[in-house]
Design a protein around this motif. Structure first.
Motif, PDB file in Angstrom:
ATOM      1  N   ALA A  95       2.165   2.532   2.153  1.00  0.00           N
ATOM      2  CA  ALA A  95       1.357   1.325   1.963  1.00  0.00           C
ATOM      3  C   ALA A  95       0.645   1.419   0.633  1.00  0.00           C
ATOM      4  N   ILE A  96       0.515   0.281  -0.028  1.00  0.00           N
ATOM      5  CA  ILE A  96      -0.225   0.161  -1.285  1.00  0.00           C
ATOM      6  C   ILE A  96      -1.371  -0.807  -1.051  1.00  0.00           C
ATOM      7  N   ARG A  97      -2.573  -0.333  -1.281  1.00  0.00           N
ATOM      8  CA  ARG A  97      -3.762  -1.158  -1.102  1.00  0.00           C
ATOM      9  C   ARG A  97      -4.410  -1.416  -2.450  1.00  0.00           C
ATOM     10  N   PRO A  98      -5.184  -2.490  -2.570  1.00  0.00           N
ATOM     11  CA  PRO A  98      -5.788  -2.826  -3.870  1.00  0.00           C
ATOM     12  C   PRO A  98      -6.778  -1.751  -4.306  1.00  0.00           C
ATOM     13  N   GLY A  99      -6.854  -1.580  -5.620  1.00  0.00           N
ATOM     14  CA  GLY A  99      -7.783  -0.619  -6.200  1.00  0.00           C
ATOM     15  C   GLY A  99      -8.242  -1.097  -7.554  1.00  0.00           C
ATOM     16  N   PRO A 100      -9.104  -0.364  -8.211  1.00  0.00           N
ATOM     17  CA  PRO A 100      -9.599  -0.765  -9.529  1.00  0.00           C
ATOM     18  C   PRO A 100      -8.513  -0.632 -10.586  1.00  0.00           C
ATOM     19  N   GLY A 101      -8.593  -1.488 -11.592  1.00  0.00           N
ATOM     20  CA  GLY A 101      -7.644  -1.413 -12.691  1.00  0.00           C
ATOM     21  C   GLY A 101      -6.452  -2.323 -12.469  1.00  0.00           C
ATOM     22  N   LEU A 102      -5.718  -2.574 -13.554  1.00  0.00           N
ATOM     23  CA  LEU A 102      -4.578  -3.488 -13.500  1.00  0.00           C
ATOM     24  C   LEU A 102      -3.428  -2.891 -12.705  1.00  0.00           C
ATOM     25  N   GLN A 103      -3.269  -1.554 -12.715  1.00  0.00           N
ATOM     26  CA  GLN A 103      -2.144  -0.945 -12.040  1.00  0.00           C
ATOM     27  C   GLN A 103      -2.166  -1.213 -10.539  1.00  0.00           C
ATOM     28  N   HIS A 104      -3.364  -1.367  -9.970  1.00  0.00           N
ATOM     29  CA  HIS A 104      -3.462  -1.641  -8.543  1.00  0.00           C
ATOM     30  C   HIS A 104      -4.076  -3.013  -8.269  1.00  0.00           C
ATOM     31  N   LYS A 105      -4.085  -3.866  -9.276  1.00  0.00           N
ATOM     32  CA  LYS A 105      -4.629  -5.201  -9.081  1.00  0.00           C
ATOM     33  C   LYS A 105      -3.606  -6.062  -8.360  1.00  0.00           C
ATOM     34  N   THR A 106      -3.965  -6.515  -7.200  1.00  0.00           N
ATOM     35  CA  THR A 106      -3.104  -7.408  -6.433  1.00  0.00           C
ATOM     36  C   THR A 106      -3.934  -8.572  -5.921  1.00  0.00           C
ATOM     37  N   CYS A 107      -3.287  -9.478  -5.236  1.00  0.00           N
ATOM     38  CA  CYS A 107      -3.949 -10.659  -4.706  1.00  0.00           C
ATOM     39  C   CYS A 107      -3.278 -10.981  -3.383  1.00  0.00           C
ATOM     40  N   PRO A 108      -3.742 -11.977  -2.657  1.00  0.00           N
ATOM     41  CA  PRO A 108      -3.020 -12.379  -1.448  1.00  0.00           C
ATOM     42  C   PRO A 108      -1.543 -12.608  -1.743  1.00  0.00           C
ATOM     43  N   VAL A 109      -0.696 -11.809  -1.146  1.00  0.00           N
ATOM     44  CA  VAL A 109       0.732 -11.818  -1.463  1.00  0.00           C
ATOM     45  C   VAL A 109       1.378 -13.052  -0.841  1.00  0.00           C
ATOM     46  N   THR A 110       2.100 -13.802  -1.648  1.00  0.00           N
ATOM     47  CA  THR A 110       2.768 -15.009  -1.166  1.00  0.00           C
ATOM     48  C   THR A 110       4.277 -14.967  -1.340  1.00  0.00           C
ATOM     49  N   CYS A 111       4.807 -14.065  -2.174  1.00  0.00           N
ATOM     50  CA  CYS A 111       6.252 -13.991  -2.381  1.00  0.00           C
ATOM     51  C   CYS A 111       6.631 -12.552  -2.717  1.00  0.00           C
ATOM     52  N   MET A 112       7.758 -12.119  -2.194  1.00  0.00           N
ATOM     53  CA  MET A 112       8.270 -10.770  -2.417  1.00  0.00           C
ATOM     54  C   MET A 112       9.790 -10.832  -2.504  1.00  0.00           C
ATOM     55  N   ALA A 113      10.385  -9.816  -3.136  1.00  0.00           N
ATOM     56  CA  ALA A 113      11.844  -9.753  -3.248  1.00  0.00           C
ATOM     57  C   ALA A 113      12.251  -8.320  -3.525  1.00  0.00           C
ATOM     58  N   TRP A 114      13.344  -7.876  -2.899  1.00  0.00           N
ATOM     59  CA  TRP A 114      13.943  -6.583  -3.167  1.00  0.00           C
ATOM     60  C   TRP A 114      14.992  -6.724  -4.258  1.00  0.00           C
ATOM     61  N   HIS A 115      15.150  -5.667  -5.047  1.00  0.00           N
ATOM     62  CA  HIS A 115      16.283  -5.619  -5.966  1.00  0.00           C
ATOM     63  C   HIS A 115      17.559  -5.482  -5.137  1.00  0.00           C
ATOM     64  N   PRO A 116      18.607  -6.273  -5.411  1.00  0.00           N
ATOM     65  CA  PRO A 116      19.780  -6.246  -4.526  1.00  0.00           C
ATOM     66  C   PRO A 116      20.551  -4.938  -4.557  1.00  0.00           C
TER      67      PRO A 116
END
Length: 521
Positions: free
Chosen positions: A438-459
């Motif tokens: 699991a990846i949770r939000p943290g300080p800094g751009l590397q862990h900057k996330t927001c409410p996730v609305t779209c995701m995709a796997w590399h095929p």
């Protein structure tokens, strides 16, 4: 026309006409005029036409070249080898390092990976497509999905914008909300297919390089009213990997599934969705679609009445199975996740993941039982469907306890799932329901996330792209850590070289586990 720029010639002719009248304003540059003059200035008779395609056409219009059989065969071998590597990812481990990409968008609506490179394509709420290097975040190209125009510039770039508008025309004033993005024609030359909320489908070629993107095709996949009015329901799409079929539903008929043949760009079949098989049955709106990988004619739909309906388009228009989706609306739904035939995975906004097996719905005679074959028809059918829900669920996982689940996606070949929540948490799971990390939000751009609305796997690799209601898109990398048994058996993990981006040089060397060694762009 060959000695004078067509757009300038058109503008000069109309300017002289408007000066004589003294009333009409200057006519904007016509892209149709420019393209027509360019096309009819080419040689059309042999052998000059073939010589032009081999010399000038390679740079000006590479899509006119015949497919290279050697390059196609090489790509097919790479795709098959990548599928085998992904299937063997039995010991996955998600990296804590997150590649965060600042896209400068307001809200990201759809993400998709390039098939052969670590390139993340994002589409924002205004319809702008952005191609970024997934390793360092470098932007390769940005254009509007409706006409290919670059984003609007400030006053300092006014002159350059005028020059760009001579080629592309002004950027679209109305926003095109894209809800679907996929790669096409992977073995020959990659095309980008986008589907908008109003049902408009557009296909773009040569979109990796700035200023070279060209629209290959566009059509309206779902019916809408004329003049355009606010759509009754946003369109939803699904695509099969075998014969290229596109399934779309929405617009003014959210109860009618359109089955498109992407080769001929024609509707092959229309599937009405009803609450039962009787003539007086009420239409049921379709919220989500998912197509099977093993058979392109198997289609699963999630409907507004909370029922999942499985259609076999080879037999009849009636659903062959119906299952109640559970309590609450769905956050995601996948038919045959990770290439598992007969399996269904659903995720609810309450945070639960349901693993279902459609084969458990068969009766002793080998056919579907009455509730599965008959759909929903009154209270008795509802009780039958509720019984099927309990008997078809293999496992239920409480995936998220805090924050509503917003996205569920499955890798096409690797045994992995991913979920995202409105509380900015991304989790990776195995196809059996065990959490990888699991990846949770943290300080800094590397862990900057927001409410996730779209995701995709590399095929063809173990990369996961996620984005949401801000300008940052994240790339998560999953490593396949070889077990002690695999090391003892002598399993090789030699690096694999992926062909360069767009033929413009620069190779990305990737470990077979999915970790990046180097990327030269």
């Amino acid at each position: 026309a060959g000695s004078l720029d067509p757009s300038r010639q058109n503008s000069m002719q109309y300017s002289q006409y408007s000066d004589d009248l003294g009333l009409l304003p200057e006519l904007p540059a016509s892209q149709v005029w420019r393209l027509s003059c360019d096309y009819f200035s080419r040689p059309m008779l042999e052998p000059m036409a073939s010589a032009w395609r081999e010399l000038e056409g390679v740079k000006l219009s590479p899509w006119t070249q015949p497919p290279d059989p050697l390059r196609k065969a090489q790509r097919l071998r790479e795709m098959e080898a990548a599928r085998l590597r992904c299937k063997s990812a039995t010991s996955p481990k998600i990296r804590e390092q997150v590649n965060a990409i600042e896209t400068k968008a307001e809200v990201i609506m759809a993400v998709v990976f390039h098939s052969f490179h670590l390139l993340l394509i994002t589409v924002d709420n205004k319809g702008y497509v952005r191609v970024n290097n997934g390793a360092d975040g470098t932007n390769l190209n940005t254009f509007h999905v409706s006409n290919g125009a670059p984003p609007s510039a400030g006053p300092a770039d006014h002159h350059s914008m005028q020059q760009q508008q001579l080629s592309w025309g002004p950027a679209a004033s109305s926003s095109a909300t894209v809800v679907f993005a996929r790669q096409l024609n992977e073995a020959e030359s990659n095309l980008l297919l986008t589907g908008a909320a109003d049902g408009a489908v557009r296909v773009w070629r040569a979109y990796l390089n700035q200023g070279l993107q060209r629209m290959a095709a566009a059509w309206q996949a779902v019916p809408i009213r004329q003049p355009p009015t606010p759509v009754r329901q946003a369109a939803t799409f699904a695509m099969s990997e075998g014969p290229p079929l596109l399934f779309a539903v929405g617009g003014c008929h959210p109860d009618l599934i359109q089955c498109w043949d992407l080769i001929s760009e024609q509707v092959m079949q229309q599937v009405p969705v009803r609450s039962s098989h009787s003539s007086s049955a009420c239409p049921v709106a379709v919220d989500r679609l998912s197509a099977a990988q093993s058979d392109p004619r198997l289609l699963l739909s999630s409907c507004s009445d909370g029922v999942l309906r499985l259609f076999d388009l080879r037999t009849s228009l009636a659903p062959v199975a119906s299952i109640h989706a559970g309590k609450g609306p769905l956050a995601g739904m996948v038919l045959e996740p990770c290439g598992r035939s007969g399996a269904v995975v659903t995720g609810t906004i309450q945070g639960q993941i349901h693993f279902m097996d459609l084969r458990m719905m068969a009766d002793s005679d080998g056919g579907m039982n009455s509730a599965a074959a008959g759909g929903v028809n009154g209270p008795s059918s509802n009780s039958g469907i509720g019984e099927q829900l309990s008997c078809s669920i293999v496992r239920t996982v409480e995936a998220h306890s805090k924050g509503a689940m917003s996205v569920l996606v499955a890798h096409p070949t690797a045994p992995m799932l991913a979920t995202g929540t409105t509380s900015q948490v991304v989790k990776v799971w195995t196809d059996a329901g065990d959490m990888v990390g699991a990846i949770r939000p943290g300080p800094g751009l590397q862990h900057k996330t927001c409410p996730v609305t779209c995701m995709a796997w590399h095929p063809y690799n173990l990369y996961l792209g996620a984005a949401g209601s801000d300008s940052v898109a994240s790339v998560y990398i999953v490593d396949n850590v070889p077990s002690a048994n695999a090391a003892a058996a002598g399993v090789s993990y030699a690096p694999t070289t992926v062909s360069s981006v767009g033929g413009g040089g620069g190779n990305a060397v990737l470990h077979s586990q999915g970790s990046i060694v180097s990327v030269a762009s």
